[in-house]
Design an enzyme around this catalytic site. Structure first.
Site, PDB file in Angstrom:
ATOM      1  N   THR A  65      24.177  20.792  14.710  1.00  0.00           N
ATOM      2  CA  THR A  65      25.818  21.164  14.964  1.00  0.00           C
ATOM      3  C   THR A  65      25.851  20.690  15.802  1.00  0.00           C
ATOM      4  OG1 THR A  65      28.282  21.727  14.822  1.00  0.00           O
ATOM      5  CG2 THR A  65      25.537  23.273  14.403  1.00  0.00           C
ATOM      6  N   ASP A  66      27.087  20.254  16.886  1.00  0.00           N
ATOM      7  CA  ASP A  66      27.410  19.976  18.018  1.00  0.00           C
ATOM      8  C   ASP A  66      27.800  21.709  18.525  1.00  0.00           C
ATOM      9  OD1 ASP A  66      29.877  20.519  16.820  1.00  0.00           O
ATOM     10  OD2 ASP A  66      30.728  18.527  17.750  1.00  0.00           O
ATOM     11  N   GLU A  67      28.296  22.193  17.791  1.00  0.00           N
ATOM     12  CA  GLU A  67      28.446  23.514  18.474  1.00  0.00           C
ATOM     13  C   GLU A  67      27.020  23.972  18.440  1.00  0.00           C
ATOM     14  OE1 GLU A  67      30.683  26.225  15.790  1.00  0.00           O
ATOM     15  OE2 GLU A  67      31.677  24.705  14.424  1.00  0.00           O
ATOM     16  N   TYR A 108      27.565  32.167  14.657  1.00  0.00           N
ATOM     17  CA  TYR A 108      26.978  30.506  13.605  1.00  0.00           C
ATOM     18  C   TYR A 108      26.137  29.938  14.847  1.00  0.00           C
ATOM     19  CZ  TYR A 108      27.044  26.127  11.709  1.00  0.00           C
ATOM     20  OH  TYR A 108      27.396  24.744  11.333  1.00  0.00           O
ATOM     21  N   LYS A 138      22.151  28.518  14.564  1.00  0.00           N
ATOM     22  CA  LYS A 138      21.612  27.247  14.365  1.00  0.00           C
ATOM     23  C   LYS A 138      20.896  26.902  15.753  1.00  0.00           C
ATOM     24  CE  LYS A 138      23.267  24.263  11.735  1.00  0.00           C
ATOM     25  NZ  LYS A 138      22.444  24.315  10.215  1.00  0.00           N
TER      26      LYS A 138
END
Ligand code: NAD
Ligand code: TDX
Length: 337
Positions: A125-127, A153, A157
């Site tokens: 994810t970009d997060e 979260y 990731k």
């Protein structure tokens, strides 16, 4: 080609299974999914009678089960979607995020190494890049940025990404990673912004907008994400990370207003509530690498994607009602009162 798709009873995973079996009818797909609150076998109704599709219920963190499955099935490719995926839930209880997103990924990597899969693809994810300031629209996430995460979260990731790259460097496992921006489309669990607002607006319930609604997300229609993963597993270079996003930034409040307009509901439903702890300000992907190397471009613009998505939720009330009758009701009460 035989592909293991983990987390295929969830939002993006099930869209990916439909996409791949539609495009490559002779590929075989095995879906491994633990059917947590976010997994729904009904979402896979469209392929349950396909002779090239098989569903296995189980956790990616179950080492023995994963080992046996790999030994029996001899996968060519593994695509790991399985994850705890909701930021707000990770703030409430981080531990299950570590168990699934980190330990689960480790189990899959270990089995992929032992059984010599030709490609292990990690859906990230970009997060993992943290966030960008609101007043610097010239800045974008590129693949070479350091990982600076904000929530349990995104930290889980990012850990999974680092493990994946470590298995490449140390053991030579042929891995790839995609880091995509926010997805929307059919089958998304109604805890995430877009389906949450569609479902609540239809019921004339208050729409909880965090803070002032000015945080920015970069939205991509789910099929465009599926297309990117398809291109990466076939033509991406091993050991590489590919960002995926279509330059489609919107403030949260703009997204909510779009939904209200399309459903012909009043803006008085909007309710500004306490901000999310550690709330990332802006996500914005620079997709030059995947676009230049693999020729990926998004096909669905936001207006038509939102129309299709809203129509899907209007046409699939049974799918929503079933979710609302389960764990979701308790979660909804706890979070939104
Ligand atoms: P989701 O929550 O809708 O689905 C997750 C699926 O994983 C569910 O079917 C669930 O049952 C399954 N699962 C959970 N724990 C498991 C376990 N231990 N073993 C096996 N299966 C398990 O998530 P999603 O939105 O479809 O996201 C899929 C992946 O894409 C995630 O890895 C997420 O981090 C990533 N991602 C999501 C977005 C987005 O906008 N939704 C954007 C970028 C990346
Ligand atoms: O009730 C809400 N009100 C609100 O204002 C909810 C649920 C969200 N929001 C805001 C928070 C975010 O700024 O909307 C934005 C989007 O929120 P989410 O849908 O929870 O997504 P986000 O936190 O951006 O994370 C998503 O994108 C990246 C996915 O959930 C992740 O799995 C993915 O990795």
């Amino acid at each position: 080609m035989k592909i293991l798709v983990t987390g295929g009873a969830g939002f993006i995973g099930c869209n990916f299974i439909y996409y791949m079996l539609g495009r490559y009818p002779d590929y075989e797909i095995v879906c491994l999914d633990a059917l947590t609150y976010a997994g729904n076998l009904k979402s896979l109704d469209g392929v349950k009678n396909n002779k090239n599709f098989k569903f296995v219920k189980g956790s990616i963190s179950d080492k023995e089960l994963v080992d046996t499955l790999f030994a029996e099935e001899k996968f060519d490719v593994v695509v790991n979607f399985a994850a705890e995926s909701h930021v707000d839930r990770s703030i409430e209880n981080p531990f299950i995020f570590l168990e699934t997103n980190v330990m689960g990924t480790a189990c899959l990597l270990e089995a992929s190494k032992k059984y010599s899969v030709k490609r292990y693809h990690q859906v990230s994810t970009d997060e993992v890049y943290g966030d960008l300031p609101l007043d610097r629209p010239d800045l974008f996430f590129t693949e070479d940025l350091p990982l600076t995460t904000s929530s349990p979260y995104s930290a889980s990731k990012a850990s999974a990404d680092l493990l994946t790259l470590a298995f490449h460097r140390t053991y030579g496992l042929p891995v790839t990673i995609s880091r995509c921006s926010n997805n929307y489309g059919p089958y998304q669990f109604p805890e995430k912004l877009i389906p949450l607002m569609i479902v609540r607006a239809q019921e004339n319930e208050a729409l909880p907008v965090y803070g002032e609604g000015l945080n920015v997300r970069d939205w991509l229609y789910v099929d465009d994400h599926c297309k990117a993963i398809d291109m990466i597993i076939h033509n991406g270079r091993v050991g590489e990370v590919y960002n995926v996003g279509g330059h489609n930034e919107r403030q949260n409040i703009q997204v909510v207003r779009t939904i209200l307009r399309q459903l012909d509901k009043p803006e008085t439903l909007i309710s500004y509530v306490k901000d999310r702890a550690g709330h990332d300000l802006r996500y914005a992907i620079d997709p030059s690498k995947i676009s230049n190397e693999l020729g990926w471009e998004p096909e669905t613009d936001f207006d038509s994607g939102m129309k299709k998505t809203i129509q899907w939720y209007l046409d699939n009330t049974e799918w929503i009602e079933e979710i609302k009758s389960g764990e979701y009701a308790e979660y909804s009460r706890r979070i939104y009162g």
